[in-house]
Motif scaffolding. Structure first.
Motif, PDB file in Angstrom:
ATOM      1  N   THR A 102     -22.412 -19.999 -20.101  1.00  0.00           N
ATOM      2  CA  THR A 102     -22.975 -21.113 -20.862  1.00  0.00           C
ATOM      3  C   THR A 102     -24.020 -21.748 -19.950  1.00  0.00           C
ATOM      4  O   THR A 102     -23.695 -22.237 -18.864  1.00  0.00           O
ATOM      5  CB  THR A 102     -21.897 -22.160 -21.219  1.00  0.00           C
ATOM      6  N   THR A 170     -21.901 -22.687 -16.680  1.00  0.00           N
ATOM      7  CA  THR A 170     -20.469 -22.384 -16.670  1.00  0.00           C
ATOM      8  C   THR A 170     -20.274 -20.890 -16.873  1.00  0.00           C
ATOM      9  O   THR A 170     -20.752 -20.328 -17.867  1.00  0.00           O
ATOM     10  CB  THR A 170     -19.737 -23.171 -17.783  1.00  0.00           C
ATOM     11  N   GLN A 172     -18.182 -18.032 -18.041  1.00  0.00           N
ATOM     12  CA  GLN A 172     -17.019 -17.820 -18.918  1.00  0.00           C
ATOM     13  C   GLN A 172     -16.313 -16.520 -18.533  1.00  0.00           C
ATOM     14  O   GLN A 172     -15.112 -16.439 -18.543  1.00  0.00           O
ATOM     15  CB  GLN A 172     -17.451 -17.717 -20.391  1.00  0.00           C
ATOM     16  N   LYS A 173     -17.134 -15.525 -18.248  1.00  0.00           N
ATOM     17  CA  LYS A 173     -16.568 -14.238 -17.818  1.00  0.00           C
ATOM     18  C   LYS A 173     -17.463 -13.714 -16.708  1.00  0.00           C
ATOM     19  O   LYS A 173     -18.698 -13.734 -16.843  1.00  0.00           O
ATOM     20  CB  LYS A 173     -16.523 -13.260 -18.985  1.00  0.00           C
ATOM     21  N   GLU A 279     -12.763 -20.827 -16.828  1.00  0.00           N
ATOM     22  CA  GLU A 279     -14.209 -21.123 -16.832  1.00  0.00           C
ATOM     23  C   GLU A 279     -14.575 -21.710 -15.481  1.00  0.00           C
ATOM     24  O   GLU A 279     -13.856 -22.566 -14.958  1.00  0.00           O
ATOM     25  CB  GLU A 279     -14.513 -22.195 -17.876  1.00  0.00           C
TER      26      GLU A 279
END
Ligand code: DGJ
Length: 739
Positions: A102, A170, A172-173, A279
């Motif tokens: 993100t 951020t 996420q993965k 996250e």
């Protein structure tokens, strides 16, 4: 020759297609990541994305790697590019991503274009290939690292993600690796388990869709599923045949490994930290480095792949992997929490009588306000218990020394009992939910290692033991509970995301271990987690060995140790002889010998013969341990396919070997070894003599020890250890005949 119109058009079209392909390949960047035998080929496409075009045995002529892409006739118009080297999300990719971000403006899309490639030669055997990829819109920089260990045929792969935006992003993965394989079929072997039943293999033919192996336990992440796997290509590989990939994530926390058979029947593999509840915020200009994904490939079966991984582990990862280890007597199962100085001093003498190198004092030696007399109290209070040990640890060390034995000690420094002074003083150091009831496993909770003060505290526990008592020669580092109610008051207080707890916990743990190792580089430490709840190549950088299972029943162990042996060298496996089962002491000892042998028994309960056998066994072990610790392992006969199991360790020059044979069934009508067991790893031209060792007093061998065999014979015909109901375990020493 007459050509019809249709054929003519076809010819023209194929000419232009070939021309276009050549043009693309001429501009494409081809990056060969090679080891002695294998190659992983990366190549840019027309859009400057990085693809994986090949994985397997190396080609003779490396210029031909550029031709690979043109051979793939898989239409990728509809579903995106499946073989990307690090698949981003939110743009062209429609399948499982390796990376998902993100961005600071809330946008969820990432694209990665190839920027540059670098190869750093570390030495004649090690190189680091790094490839820089960049998002053209947000500037995010991803570097993919491939560290090759050439002779071991091992690749260690990780990535870094750098935020080039003004604000925070951020993650996420954020996988460590993304691989792609092209073959007919894929057979995945995973290793599932639980307490006392670790490492059970299960093989499945992968079908379309995604199969994931993961953990969400935080600490003790391997309890249900180990972070290791094998993939056989085309058909199930055997020990000596077939194409096989062994892989593992070097991370002592939540992991996820995904195996996706894509719509074209290729296999996509994504391995890394588990994105579950994790996250991760990255401020401007900061970089996140993922843990390493470690893998090795062989087209000559599982045996060779294992040996490659073992050699790599001994040479490059396991602490003191090429060094020696201490045999020991542990008091856990003989005393549990019930001991005092006098009892321990007697046990030192017992250890000496057996002939082992070290006495290991287990749980129960500490805490005063809430004495550690069972597992309900005291954890966290690392002062010697004054009632049990009025003269402290220093005194025990001296007494052990007087008895002629080294002294080691158990700790569980990441944990706390609610009934402890530590919990009373520092409830904010404990991982728990502020508004919910506490949830315990073995009456304990996990300390919050994201907090630097807690890291200092844990470091101090070890530093005090070694610093005050310079003679403490060994530590058993235990870890008996998973993270429940994951919440950190430290992350809360410092304005960080709770979702970073799982990751920052492991980073905190590694920080502590790093400090310990920079001050005490070589002192042996055992990694334990009620057995194999935590073992991986992230932790084994700091530990010399690990405890594979609390289950020391020798028949069970023959299976457990067999399965660990796919991934970890025998020098790393602590195998103890205990009272867990009624099987005789010879069988137990023979099984314990195929690793780092130790005892956890009441020596004074041994009969005269058992004691005599054990004393001789320690000597016998000392004479073959070099082979077990540093030799090459050949798994000769699987306990899953035979009524017995047989394993062989051979030294580098193939002049000596030791073979362990264990019967694993008590079926009445079993024929055991009607035929010889084929040996491996010897020199076909050498002559060898085989003798049986570790015989029980009063028994003699049934084997003809005068016979001399060529390596050729032993590897083509084999040798019969004569296993039967009376001879349920047989240890053989193979020695080259002098010329
Ligand atoms: C679990 C370990 O696996 C055992 O060997 C022993 O050390 C106990 N913990 C002590 O509490």
């Amino acid at each position: 020759m007459k050509i019809n119109r249709f054929e003519f058009i076809k010819k023209i079209v194929s000419f232009f297609v070939l021309y276009a392909v050549n043009l693309v390949t001429a501009w494409a960047v081809v990056i060969p990541i090679e080891t002695a035998k294998n190659a992983l080929i990366l190549q840019t496409d027309a859009d400057n994305r990085l693809l994986i075009t090949y994985f397997g045995v190396k080609l003779e002529n490396s210029s031909e790697y550029a031709l690979l892409n043109a051979q793939m006739k898989q239409d990728d118009n509809r579903a995106g590019v499946f073989n990307h080297a690090y698949t981003p999300s939110g743009t062209w990719n429609l399948v499982e991503p390796a990376l998902s971000i993100t961005h600071s403006d809330g946008n969820l899309s990432t694209e990665l274009k190839f920027i540059s490639y670098k190869n750093e030669v570390i030495d004649a055997n090690v190189q680091i290939h790094s490839v820089l990829l960049k998002d053209p819109v947000y500037g995010t920089e991803i570097t993919l690292y491939y560290k090759t260990y050439i002779n071991e045929n091992v690749i260690e792969q990780w990535s870094t993600i750098k935020n080039k935006e003004k604000g925070s992003i951020t993650l996420q993965k954020y996988a460590s690796a993304n691989l792609n394989f092209v073959d007919k079929d894929y057979y995945l072997t995973l290793f599932h388990g639980g307490w006392g039943r670790e490492m059970n293999p299960e093989q499945t033919l992968l079908s379309y869709g995604i199969k994931s192996l993961d953990s969400k336990l935080g600490t003790r992440p391997d309890s249900f599923m180990q972070p290791v796997f094998m993939v056989s290509f085309d058909k199930p590989a055997t020990e000596e045949n077939g194409k096989i990939l062994l892989g593992t994530l070097a991370w002592s926390g939540n992991y996820k490994m995904e195996f996706e058979v894509d719509p074209y029947h290729n296999l996509r593999l994504i391995a890394g930290i588990n994105p579950y509840s994790s996250e991760y915020r990255l401020v401007s200009d900061k970089e996140f480095e993922t843990p390493s994904f470690i893998y090795t490939f062989s087209n000559q079966g599982i045996g060779e792949a294992s040996r490659q991984l073992h050699r790599w582990a001994r040479n490059y990862r396991l602490l003191d992997g090429n060094g020696s280890r201490l045999t020991l007597l542990n008091n856990w199962e003989s005393t549990f929490f019930d001991f005092n100085e006098a009892k321990l001093i007697n046990l030192f003498a017992d250890g000496k009588k057996l002939g082992v190198d070290l006495f290991l004092l287990d749980d129960g030696w500490f805490a005063n306000k809430y004495p550690r007399n069972d597992d309900r109290a005291g954890l966290g209070d690392w002062e010697p218990n004054r009632k049990k040990l009025p003269n402290g640890i220093g005194y025990l060390v001296k007494e052990a020394d007087k008895a002629g034995i080294k002294f080691g000690i158990w700790i569980e420094p990441e944990m706390v009992n609610p009934k402890s002074e530590l919990y009373e003083k520092h409830p904010e150091w404990v991982i728990k939910q502020p508004e919910r009831p506490e949830f315990y496993f073995r009456n304990q909770l996990v300390l919050d290692l994201t907090n630097p003060q807690v890291q200092d505290y844990v470091f101090q526990i070890v530093d005090n033991l070694f610093g005050k008592n310079t003679e403490v020669a060994y530590i058993k580092w235990d870890c008996n509970t998973a993270i429940y109610n994951a919440n950190s008051s430290y992350l809360q207080k410092t304005g960080q995301n709770q979702s970073q707890l799982y990751v920052d916990y492991v980073k905190g743990l590694y920080r502590v271990l790093e400090r310990i190792r920079s001050k005490y580089p070589k002192i042996p430490m055992m990694l334990c987690s009620s057995g194999g709840g935590r073992v991986d190549y992230g932790a084994l950088k700091y530990f010399t060995e690990f405890w594979p299972s609390d289950n020391t029943g020798p028949v069970e162990r023959a299976y457990i140790q067999w399965n660990y042996s796919y991934f970890y060298p025998a020098i790393a496996l602590c195998n103890h002889i205990t009272d867990w089962s009624k099987v005789g002491i010879k069988y137990k000892t023979d099984v314990a010998m195929m690793g780092k042998m130790g005892y956890d028994i009441v020596v004074s309960n041994l009969s005269e013969k058992e004691l005599m056998f054990s004393q001789d066994a320690v000597k016998a072990y000392n004479s073959v341990k070099e082979l077990v610790w540093h030799g090459d392992l050949y798994r000769l006969a699987s306990p899953y396919e035979n009524p017995y199991s047989s394993l062989m360790f051979v030294n580098e020059v193939k002049s000596r070997a030791v073979i362990f044979n264990y019967v694993v069934t008590n079926r009445f009508d079993e024929k055991f070894t009607p035929t010889p067991i084929r040996l491996q790893g010897l020199n076909p031209e050498q002559k060898y003599r085989i003798k049986e060792v570790n015989l029980y007093p009063g028994t003699s061998t049934t084997l003809d020890t005068t016979a001399i065999f060529s390596g050729d014979y032993l590897m083509k015909v084999g040798f019969n250890p004569d296993l039967n109901q009376q001879r349920t375990s047989v240890v053989l020493e193979v020695n080259q005949e002098a010329k």
